[in-house]
Motif scaffolding. Sequence first.
Motif, mmCIF file in Angstrom:
data_model
loop_
_atom_site.group_PDB
_atom_site.id
_atom_site.type_symbol
_atom_site.label_atom_id
_atom_site.label_comp_id
_atom_site.label_asym_id
_atom_site.label_seq_id
_atom_site.Cartn_x
_atom_site.Cartn_y
_atom_site.Cartn_z
ATOM 1 N N ILE A 120 49.221 6.803 65.466
ATOM 2 C CA ILE A 120 48.282 7.481 64.573
ATOM 3 C C ILE A 120 46.877 7.216 65.069
ATOM 4 O O ILE A 120 46.581 6.130 65.574
ATOM 5 C CB ILE A 120 48.467 7.042 63.108
ATOM 6 N N GLY A 121 46.048 8.226 64.959
ATOM 7 C CA GLY A 121 44.694 8.061 65.445
ATOM 8 C C GLY A 121 43.702 8.957 64.754
ATOM 9 O O GLY A 121 44.063 9.852 63.985
ATOM 10 N N MET A 122 42.452 8.691 65.054
ATOM 11 C CA MET A 122 41.359 9.504 64.536
ATOM 12 C C MET A 122 40.328 9.696 65.627
ATOM 13 O O MET A 122 40.264 8.921 66.581
ATOM 14 C CB MET A 122 40.715 8.863 63.310
ATOM 15 N N ARG A 123 39.553 10.754 65.476
ATOM 16 C CA ARG A 123 38.469 11.036 66.411
ATOM 17 C C ARG A 123 37.236 11.426 65.610
ATOM 18 O O ARG A 123 37.293 12.297 64.738
ATOM 19 C CB ARG A 123 38.846 12.177 67.343
ATOM 20 N N ILE A 124 36.135 10.774 65.912
ATOM 21 C CA ILE A 124 34.861 11.118 65.289
ATOM 22 C C ILE A 124 34.288 12.300 66.071
ATOM 23 O O ILE A 124 33.970 12.171 67.251
ATOM 24 C CB ILE A 124 33.898 9.913 65.308
ATOM 25 N N ASN A 125 34.194 13.433 65.411
ATOM 26 C CA ASN A 125 33.686 14.630 66.067
ATOM 27 C C ASN A 125 32.179 14.811 65.893
ATOM 28 O O ASN A 125 31.536 15.417 66.737
ATOM 29 C CB ASN A 125 34.413 15.876 65.542
ATOM 30 N N ARG A 126 31.649 14.264 64.801
ATOM 31 C CA ARG A 126 30.205 14.342 64.541
ATOM 32 C C ARG A 126 29.723 12.972 64.072
ATOM 33 O O ARG A 126 29.933 12.596 62.922
ATOM 34 C CB ARG A 126 29.921 15.388 63.473
ATOM 35 N N TRP A 127 29.050 12.244 64.964
ATOM 36 C CA TRP A 127 28.585 10.895 64.655
ATOM 37 C C TRP A 127 27.699 10.855 63.412
ATOM 38 O O TRP A 127 27.755 9.898 62.641
ATOM 39 C CB TRP A 127 27.811 10.302 65.836
ATOM 40 N N ARG A 128 26.899 11.842 63.213
ATOM 41 C CA ARG A 128 25.954 11.830 62.088
ATOM 42 C C ARG A 128 26.629 12.051 60.730
ATOM 43 O O ARG A 128 26.022 11.810 59.695
ATOM 44 C CB ARG A 128 24.870 12.882 62.297
ATOM 45 N N SER A 129 27.857 12.494 60.739
ATOM 46 C CA SER A 129 28.577 12.736 59.482
ATOM 47 C C SER A 129 29.336 11.484 59.041
ATOM 48 O O SER A 129 30.534 11.518 58.765
ATOM 49 C CB SER A 129 29.540 13.913 59.654
ATOM 50 N N VAL A 130 28.618 10.389 58.943
ATOM 51 C CA VAL A 130 29.217 9.084 58.626
ATOM 52 C C VAL A 130 30.006 9.142 57.320
ATOM 53 O O VAL A 130 31.084 8.558 57.222
ATOM 54 C CB VAL A 130 28.125 7.990 58.552
ATOM 55 N N ARG A 131 29.523 9.872 56.339
ATOM 56 C CA ARG A 131 30.225 9.916 55.036
ATOM 57 C C ARG A 131 31.600 10.563 55.149
ATOM 58 O O ARG A 131 32.441 10.379 54.278
ATOM 59 C CB ARG A 131 29.373 10.608 53.989
ATOM 60 N N HIS A 132 31.839 11.306 56.223
ATOM 61 C CA HIS A 132 33.150 11.930 56.421
ATOM 62 C C HIS A 132 34.085 11.054 57.246
ATOM 63 O O HIS A 132 35.279 10.984 56.957
ATOM 64 C CB HIS A 132 32.998 13.302 57.086
ATOM 65 N N SER A 162 40.522 4.363 71.908
ATOM 66 C CA SER A 162 41.048 5.237 72.957
ATOM 67 C C SER A 162 39.956 6.141 73.516
ATOM 68 O O SER A 162 40.236 7.195 74.053
ATOM 69 C CB SER A 162 42.247 6.032 72.426
ATOM 70 N N GLY A 163 38.747 5.707 73.383
ATOM 71 C CA GLY A 163 37.577 6.419 73.877
ATOM 72 C C GLY A 163 36.388 5.992 73.045
ATOM 73 O O GLY A 163 36.537 5.217 72.096
ATOM 74 N N PRO A 164 35.198 6.471 73.355
ATOM 75 C CA PRO A 164 34.020 6.029 72.596
ATOM 76 C C PRO A 164 34.000 6.520 71.154
ATOM 77 O O PRO A 164 33.300 5.968 70.327
ATOM 78 C CB PRO A 164 32.846 6.627 73.387
ATOM 79 N N ARG A 165 34.808 7.529 70.846
ATOM 80 C CA ARG A 165 34.816 8.071 69.483
ATOM 81 C C ARG A 165 36.222 8.213 68.914
ATOM 82 O O ARG A 165 36.416 8.857 67.895
ATOM 83 C CB ARG A 165 34.097 9.406 69.452
ATOM 84 N N ALA A 166 37.210 7.619 69.589
ATOM 85 C CA ALA A 166 38.600 7.792 69.163
ATOM 86 C C ALA A 166 39.291 6.435 69.028
ATOM 87 O O ALA A 166 39.032 5.515 69.797
ATOM 88 C CB ALA A 166 39.351 8.668 70.164
ATOM 89 N N PHE A 167 40.172 6.349 68.046
ATOM 90 C CA PHE A 167 40.888 5.109 67.747
ATOM 91 C C PHE A 167 42.362 5.435 67.517
ATOM 92 O O PHE A 167 42.682 6.438 66.895
ATOM 93 C CB PHE A 167 40.292 4.449 66.496
ATOM 94 N N THR A 168 43.225 4.566 68.026
ATOM 95 C CA THR A 168 44.665 4.772 67.926
ATOM 96 C C THR A 168 45.321 3.484 67.456
ATOM 97 O O THR A 168 44.928 2.393 67.874
ATOM 98 C CB THR A 168 45.249 5.165 69.305
ATOM 99 N N VAL A 169 46.337 3.615 66.617
ATOM 100 C CA VAL A 169 47.167 2.485 66.212
ATOM 101 C C VAL A 169 48.608 2.830 66.575
ATOM 102 O O VAL A 169 49.107 3.901 66.211
ATOM 103 C CB VAL A 169 47.057 2.188 64.702
ATOM 104 N N VAL A 170 49.243 1.938 67.320
ATOM 105 C CA VAL A 170 50.665 2.058 67.646
ATOM 106 C C VAL A 170 51.405 1.172 66.650
ATOM 107 O O VAL A 170 51.092 -0.007 66.510
ATOM 108 C CB VAL A 170 50.961 1.599 69.088
#
Length: 161
Positions: free
Chosen positions: A23-35, A66-74
């Motif tokens: 499972i992972g997430m990617r921050i697509n817009r750094w300025r949208s911190v509230r999202h 998994s990158g500067p804006r992406a995180f993964t959990v195995v």
Amino acid sequence: MATTPVAERVTTAAEGDVVVFLIGMRINRWRSVRHWLPVLLAMPRMLKELGRAQDDGLLGHQGYASGPRAFTVVQYWESREKLLAYAAAPDREHRPAWAAFNRRVRSGAGSVGIWHETFLVPAGSYEAIYHAMPPTGLGRAYGVEPVARRGERAADRLAGQ
């Protein structure tokens, strides 16, 4: 979590089928911190909850940037049924986090993305070796044993399960 490397060559002590959930997430817009911040903070809460209840079925997990804006959990689960039961349980952390994410998606215009993949790996279809490593991955989730117990070569370990 053990951080001392195991000096000998070892393999996972897993028996039978293995359930791997990514499972992972990617921050697509750094300025949208509230999202994206609530999404980022939801996973540690779920993992902490699962760590307190051993019968929920989570055997182990490891997180990665998994990158500067992406995180993964195995994650390694005891069974598909326990993974699905946790995901659907109305009184656990996942359901409210999922509902909140869905609300956030409608107003966030793609500020944050999430993904997951589930693999049901039958016995005999996985293999692992660790050398001079602390328990990692399947070895951390299921424990380790000397590689000689399952075979010296990857082909031997795959055939012996």
